[in-house]
Design an enzyme around this catalytic site. Structure first.
Site, PDB file in Angstrom:
ATOM      1  N   SER A  13       0.831  -1.205   0.000  1.00  0.00           N
ATOM      2  CA  SER A  13       0.000   0.000   0.000  1.00  0.00           C
ATOM      3  C   SER A  13       0.864   1.253   0.000  1.00  0.00           C
ATOM      4  O   SER A  13       0.604   2.210  -0.749  1.00  0.00           O
ATOM      5  CB  SER A  13      -0.921   0.004   1.225  1.00  0.00           C
ATOM      6  OG  SER A  13      -1.804  -1.089   1.211  1.00  0.00           O
ATOM      7  N   ARG A  36       1.049   8.121   5.980  1.00  0.00           N
ATOM      8  CA  ARG A  36       0.230   7.264   6.848  1.00  0.00           C
ATOM      9  C   ARG A  36      -1.204   7.766   6.914  1.00  0.00           C
ATOM     10  O   ARG A  36      -2.140   6.959   7.009  1.00  0.00           O
ATOM     11  CB  ARG A  36       0.840   7.163   8.250  1.00  0.00           C
ATOM     12  CG  ARG A  36       0.067   6.258   9.162  1.00  0.00           C
ATOM     13  CD  ARG A  36       0.874   5.329   9.978  1.00  0.00           C
ATOM     14  NE  ARG A  36       1.966   4.646   9.365  1.00  0.00           N
ATOM     15  CZ  ARG A  36       1.956   3.363   9.007  1.00  0.00           C
ATOM     16  NH1 ARG A  36       0.855   2.637   9.147  1.00  0.00           N
ATOM     17  NH2 ARG A  36       3.026   2.795   8.522  1.00  0.00           N
ATOM     18  N   HIS A  39      -2.705   6.523   3.809  1.00  0.00           N
ATOM     19  CA  HIS A  39      -2.897   5.080   3.952  1.00  0.00           C
ATOM     20  C   HIS A  39      -4.149   4.760   4.759  1.00  0.00           C
ATOM     21  O   HIS A  39      -4.891   3.818   4.443  1.00  0.00           O
ATOM     22  CB  HIS A  39      -1.668   4.461   4.626  1.00  0.00           C
ATOM     23  CG  HIS A  39      -1.769   2.997   4.878  1.00  0.00           C
ATOM     24  ND1 HIS A  39      -2.053   2.474   6.128  1.00  0.00           N
ATOM     25  CD2 HIS A  39      -1.634   1.931   4.050  1.00  0.00           C
ATOM     26  CE1 HIS A  39      -2.084   1.158   6.049  1.00  0.00           C
ATOM     27  NE2 HIS A  39      -1.834   0.798   4.807  1.00  0.00           N
TER      28      HIS A  39
END
Length: 213
Positions: A13, A36, A39
Site C-alpha cells: 500500500s 500514513r 494510507h
C-alpha cells in the site's frame, strides 16, 4: 504486533501511495506522517488541496514528548480506536478521553458549551506538556487554542484535524496561525479520527526508526 501477511499488505500500500503521489514538498520526517494519513483514509487530497501543514517544531516536540511518557488527550473514542495500542504501553503514555463522562454533559449544559469544549477544559493538566489530538470536534480545537492563548496550557503538540462543515476549516486556519504551541493541521473540511490517530502512529514509527538507526 503486525503479522507477516499484514506487513506485506501495508508495504504494498505504501509503495502504491509513493508511486501515485510522485514528487512532493514534504521533508523526510513530514512525509511518513502524510503518507500514513493517506494510507488510513485512501485520500490523496491530504497531500494536495487539503494538505497537511506542520509547525516547524511539531515533529521533534511530539517525538520528545511521547518518548518522555506524556499524556495523549483525544476528543473522541474513535481516535483511540485507530491507535496502535502497543506504542503507548511501551512509552507509558496515558490516553485521556473525557467526552463520555456523565459529569461532562451536566457541566456543558450549565456553562452553555459543547461537551467537547468542556472535555478539553477539564483535561488541562494532561494537555499541559502533553499531546492533544482532535479529529472530530472543531469546538474542542477552538477551546484548546483559547486555553493556549490564555496561558493555561502549553501542549508539546496540538494535532488539530477535525472533519466537518461548521467551523472545521476555520478552527484549523486559526490553529495554523498559532505561535504559542507546535501543531499539525490541514487545510479545508477534511480530517477525522482516523487521520488524527494515523498522525500519532506515524510519530511513534519515527521514534522507533530513530532508535533503530
Amino acid at each position: 504486533m503486525q503479522t507477516k501477511k499484514g506487513q506485506s499488505i501495508e508495504d504494498a500500500s505504501m509503495k502504491m501511495i509513493e508511486e501515485e503521489i510522485g514528487s512532493h514538498s514534504y521533508n523526510e520526517k513530514e512525509w511518513p506522517i502524510v503518507r500514513r494519513i493517506i494510507h488510513s483514509t485512501a485520500d490523496f487530497d491530504f497531500a494536495d488541496k487539503n494538505k497537511i501543514i506542520f509547525h516547524k517544531d511539531a515533529i521533534e516536540s511530539g517525538m520528545k514528548a511521547l518518548k518522555n511518557g506524556c499524556s495523549i488527550v483525544v476528543d473522541v473514542n474513535g481516535v483511540i480506536g485507530g491507535l496502535n495500542k502497543q506504542n503507548p504501553k511501551d512509552f507509558g503514555n496515558e490516553i485521556v478521553c473525557n467526552i463520555s463522562k456523565s459529569e461532562i454533559m451536566e457541566l456543558a449544559k450549565k456553562e452553555g458549551k459543547t461537551r467537547s469544549q468542556v472535555s478539553m477544559r477539564i483535561a488541562k493538566s494532561e494537555i499541559d506538556g502533553g499531546i492533544v489530538a482532535i479529529g472530530n470536534a472543531p469546538t474542542a480545537l477552538q477551546e484548546v487554542i483559547k486555553m493556549v492563548k490564555e496561558g493555561i496550557v502549553k501542549p508539546a503538540l496540538i494535532i488539530g484535524i477535525p472533519v466537518g462543515f461548521i467551523c472545521a476549516a476555520e478552527s484549523k486556519e486559526e490553529l495554523s496561525k498559532l505561535d504559542e504551541a507546535p501543531f499539525i493541521t490541514n487545510l479545508g473540511r477534511k480530517g477525522g479520527s482516523s487521520s488524527a490517530s494515523a498522525i500519532i502512529n506515524a510519530i511513534f514509527k519515527l521514534i522507533q526508526a530513530e532508535s533503530a538507526s
